[in-house]
Enzyme design. Sequence first.
Site, PDB file in Angstrom:
ATOM      1  N   TYR A  77     -11.585  13.378  -6.548  1.00 17.88           N
ATOM      2  CA  TYR A  77     -11.346  12.578  -7.669  1.00 17.88           C
ATOM      3  C   TYR A  77     -10.483  13.563  -7.773  1.00 17.88           C
ATOM      4  O   TYR A  77      -8.723  13.439  -7.876  1.00 17.88           O
ATOM      5  CB  TYR A  77     -11.494  11.913  -8.191  1.00 17.88           C
TER       6      TYR A  77
ATOM      7  N   ASP B 235       0.670  -1.377  -0.389  1.00 19.70           N
ATOM      8  CA  ASP B 235      -0.316  -0.487  -0.189  1.00 19.70           C
ATOM      9  C   ASP B 235       0.779   0.801  -0.009  1.00 19.70           C
ATOM     10  O   ASP B 235       1.836   1.150   0.622  1.00 19.70           O
ATOM     11  CB  ASP B 235      -0.544   0.066   1.360  1.00 19.70           C
ATOM     12  N   LEU B 236       0.533   2.218  -0.761  1.00 21.90           N
ATOM     13  CA  LEU B 236       1.996   3.812  -0.625  1.00 21.90           C
ATOM     14  C   LEU B 236       1.531   4.027   1.065  1.00 21.90           C
ATOM     15  O   LEU B 236       2.140   4.813   1.136  1.00 21.90           O
ATOM     16  CB  LEU B 236       0.508   4.799  -1.944  1.00 21.90           C
TER      17      LEU B 236
ATOM     18  N   ARG C 127     -18.140  11.905 -26.204  1.00 25.09           N
ATOM     19  CA  ARG C 127     -16.762  12.665 -24.895  1.00 25.09           C
ATOM     20  C   ARG C 127     -15.261  12.191 -25.598  1.00 25.09           C
ATOM     21  O   ARG C 127     -14.360  12.535 -25.489  1.00 25.09           O
ATOM     22  CB  ARG C 127     -17.506  13.019 -23.909  1.00 25.09           C
TER      23      ARG C 127
ATOM     24  N   SER D 155      -8.495  10.172 -21.526  1.00 22.54           N
ATOM     25  CA  SER D 155      -9.087   8.798 -21.292  1.00 22.54           C
ATOM     26  C   SER D 155      -7.817   7.755 -22.024  1.00 22.54           C
ATOM     27  O   SER D 155      -8.226   7.740 -23.707  1.00 22.54           O
ATOM     28  CB  SER D 155     -10.485   8.428 -21.969  1.00 22.54           C
TER      29      SER D 155
ATOM     30  N   LYS E 156      -5.820  14.753  -8.104  1.00 25.37           N
ATOM     31  CA  LYS E 156      -4.776  15.257  -9.097  1.00 25.37           C
ATOM     32  C   LYS E 156      -4.235  16.707  -9.096  1.00 25.37           C
ATOM     33  O   LYS E 156      -3.511  17.266  -9.723  1.00 25.37           O
ATOM     34  CB  LYS E 156      -5.892  15.471 -10.566  1.00 25.37           C
TER      35      LYS E 156
HETATM   36  P1  NAI Z   1      -7.268   1.737 -12.397  1.00 20.11           P
HETATM   37  O1  NAI Z   1      -7.935   1.710 -11.140  1.00 20.11           O
HETATM   38  O2  NAI Z   1      -7.011   0.771 -13.163  1.00 20.11           O
HETATM   39  O3  NAI Z   1      -5.286   1.606 -11.737  1.00 20.11           O
HETATM   40  C1  NAI Z   1      -5.089   1.782  -9.953  1.00 20.11           C
HETATM   41  C2  NAI Z   1      -4.233   0.843  -9.928  1.00 20.11           C
HETATM   42  O4  NAI Z   1      -3.591   0.987  -8.284  1.00 20.11           O
HETATM   43  C3  NAI Z   1      -4.957  -0.223  -9.352  1.00 20.11           C
HETATM   44  O5  NAI Z   1      -4.160  -1.011  -9.619  1.00 20.11           O
HETATM   45  C4  NAI Z   1      -4.980  -0.505  -7.263  1.00 20.11           C
HETATM   46  O6  NAI Z   1      -5.004  -1.836  -7.340  1.00 20.11           O
HETATM   47  C5  NAI Z   1      -3.680   0.652  -6.893  1.00 20.11           C
HETATM   48  N1  NAI Z   1      -3.863   1.003  -6.078  1.00 20.11           N
HETATM   49  C6  NAI Z   1      -4.881   2.176  -5.810  1.00 20.11           C
HETATM   50  N2  NAI Z   1      -4.619   2.152  -4.327  1.00 20.11           N
HETATM   51  C7  NAI Z   1      -3.486   1.599  -4.355  1.00 20.11           C
HETATM   52  C8  NAI Z   1      -3.203   2.193  -2.606  1.00 20.11           C
HETATM   53  N3  NAI Z   1      -3.074   2.772  -2.174  1.00 20.11           N
HETATM   54  N4  NAI Z   1      -1.265   1.231  -2.551  1.00 20.11           N
HETATM   55  C9  NAI Z   1      -0.872   0.641  -4.197  1.00 20.11           C
HETATM   56  N5  NAI Z   1      -1.669   0.681  -4.807  1.00 20.11           N
HETATM   57  C10 NAI Z   1      -3.210   0.724  -5.746  1.00 20.11           C
HETATM   58  O7  NAI Z   1      -7.026   3.491 -12.691  1.00 20.11           O
HETATM   59  P2  NAI Z   1      -5.959   3.479 -14.074  1.00 20.11           P
HETATM   60  O8  NAI Z   1      -7.088   3.579 -14.950  1.00 20.11           O
HETATM   61  O9  NAI Z   1      -4.791   2.159 -14.775  1.00 20.11           O
HETATM   62  O10 NAI Z   1      -5.497   4.691 -14.152  1.00 20.11           O
HETATM   63  C11 NAI Z   1      -4.549   4.629 -13.605  1.00 20.11           C
HETATM   64  C12 NAI Z   1      -3.785   6.248 -13.208  1.00 20.11           C
HETATM   65  O11 NAI Z   1      -4.359   7.020 -14.092  1.00 20.11           O
HETATM   66  C13 NAI Z   1      -4.649   6.730 -11.834  1.00 20.11           C
HETATM   67  O12 NAI Z   1      -4.298   7.633 -10.850  1.00 20.11           O
HETATM   68  C14 NAI Z   1      -6.143   7.372 -13.064  1.00 20.11           C
HETATM   69  O13 NAI Z   1      -5.809   8.633 -12.078  1.00 20.11           O
HETATM   70  C15 NAI Z   1      -4.541   8.403 -13.668  1.00 20.11           C
HETATM   71  N6  NAI Z   1      -6.402   8.321 -15.016  1.00 20.11           N
HETATM   72  C16 NAI Z   1      -6.382   7.642 -15.672  1.00 20.11           C
HETATM   73  C17 NAI Z   1      -6.629   7.291 -16.896  1.00 20.11           C
HETATM   74  C18 NAI Z   1      -7.286   6.636 -18.101  1.00 20.11           C
HETATM   75  O14 NAI Z   1      -7.771   6.917 -18.913  1.00 20.11           O
HETATM   76  N7  NAI Z   1      -6.683   5.472 -17.387  1.00 20.11           N
HETATM   77  C19 NAI Z   1      -7.295   9.213 -17.053  1.00 20.11           C
HETATM   78  C20 NAI Z   1      -7.000  10.551 -16.348  1.00 20.11           C
HETATM   79  C21 NAI Z   1      -5.856   9.337 -15.645  1.00 20.11           C
HETATM   80  C1  15L Z   2     -10.119   9.436 -15.387  1.00 23.09           C
HETATM   81  O1  15L Z   2      -9.412  10.875 -14.498  1.00 23.09           O
HETATM   82  C2  15L Z   2      -9.952   8.369 -14.864  1.00 23.09           C
HETATM   83  O2  15L Z   2      -9.085   8.166 -13.810  1.00 23.09           O
HETATM   84  C3  15L Z   2     -10.709   7.017 -16.395  1.00 23.09           C
HETATM   85  O3  15L Z   2     -11.104   6.102 -15.325  1.00 23.09           O
HETATM   86  C4  15L Z   2     -11.353   7.776 -16.685  1.00 23.09           C
HETATM   87  O4  15L Z   2     -13.077   8.028 -16.617  1.00 23.09           O
HETATM   88  C5  15L Z   2     -10.814   9.395 -17.654  1.00 23.09           C
HETATM   89  O5  15L Z   2     -10.468   9.812 -16.849  1.00 23.09           O
HETATM   90  C6  15L Z   2     -11.777   9.952 -17.905  1.00 23.09           C
HETATM   91  O6  15L Z   2     -12.289  11.231 -17.933  1.00 23.09           O
HETATM   92  O7  15L Z   2     -12.811   9.315 -19.174  1.00 23.09           O
END
Ligand code: NAI
Ligand code: 15L
Length: 269
Positions: A138, A49-50, A176, A167, A142
């Site tokens: 959320y 965990d972070l 979108r 995204s 950020k």
């Molecule tokens: P996700 O939810 O699939 O992955 C996040 C990972 O962080 C998970 O595997 C989770 O277990 C881990 N995590 C959560 N809390 C934790 C903690 N306390 N300690 C250690 N690990 C922890 O999210 P995704 O889509 O992979 O996004 C990754 C990052 O990019 C996130 O920070 C998200 O906010 C950011 N992001 C993603 C976007 C997207 O389109 N996928 C868009 C904008 C931002």
């Molecule tokens: C985010 O920040 C989320 O992590 C991702 O799951 C999408 O919802 C993305 O933004 C979005 O705006 O589509």
Amino acid sequence: MPAPRTVLLTGAAGGLGTLMRDLLPAYGYELRLFDLRPVEGAPEAIVADLADKAAVREAVRGVDAIIHLAGISLEAPFEKILAANIAGTYNLYEAAHDEGVQRVVFASSNHAVGFTPRPRGEEPLIPVDTPRRPDTFYGLSKSFGEDLAQLYWDKHGLESVSVRIGSCFAEPTSVRMLSVWMSPADGARLLHAALTAENVGHTVVYGSSANTRLWWDLSTARALGYEPQDDSEPYAEKLVAEQGELDPENIAHAYLGGHFVSDPPIWPY
Ligand code: NAI
Ligand code: 15L
């Protein structure tokens, strides 16, 4: 700055982490994986965990750079966001500073500026220095992460690139997303540019492909050497036929953050 080779990838078990685990090694990186959950197919990954400062310090020791994806990636109760995204990102930066890591690439989000009205017609693209307008707790986390990155640059000389990701999924799934989509391949290109550009200080960029319907200005990303190769437009005909064009009367179509601006946020976005 020598090109980073060993890179800590936090959030390695998540959606984006899984995509980047596949794509980044081709750029020559050796990835060290970190997540709260086990990482499929990677028994060597650090599962922690972070919130665990000792584990985070151990995880960053000896890496050249960090791609920080771990955290809650959607809206959640404030206490959860506080622990994972705010305190967790602080723990990561403290450890990076203590261990002398050169650079962090921070996964920020469009939701740090989600309440910014989207450009319409010929209106100008949204610049990175538009005032922050988080659309959720959320998005607020950020916004905090971007300020934390600035603080560690100003006070400690620890470089960061904050990537306001749109995204990043295999394909856009909403109208979108035609504006904010970042293909996984472009995501890897952008992370590589963020890891290797010289003298970034703290740079904020938007993270998307070169979409025909783009809403924001990619110039700070391009200045890092990022050259997006993809465009969501080939998906437009099908998505518009299914969902219609964005409705100017619908609040969830009015802002960069889409449905995240609704109270509570409505899925899908
Ligand atoms: P996700 O939810 O699939 O992955 C996040 C990972 O962080 C998970 O595997 C989770 O277990 C881990 N995590 C959560 N809390 C934790 C903690 N306390 N300690 C250690 N690990 C922890 O999210 P995704 O889509 O992979 O996004 C990754 C990052 O990019 C996130 O920070 C998200 O906010 C950011 N992001 C993603 C976007 C997207 O389109 N996928 C868009 C904008 C931002
Ligand atoms: C985010 O920040 C989320 O992590 C991702 O799951 C999408 O919802 C993305 O933004 C979005 O705006 O589509």
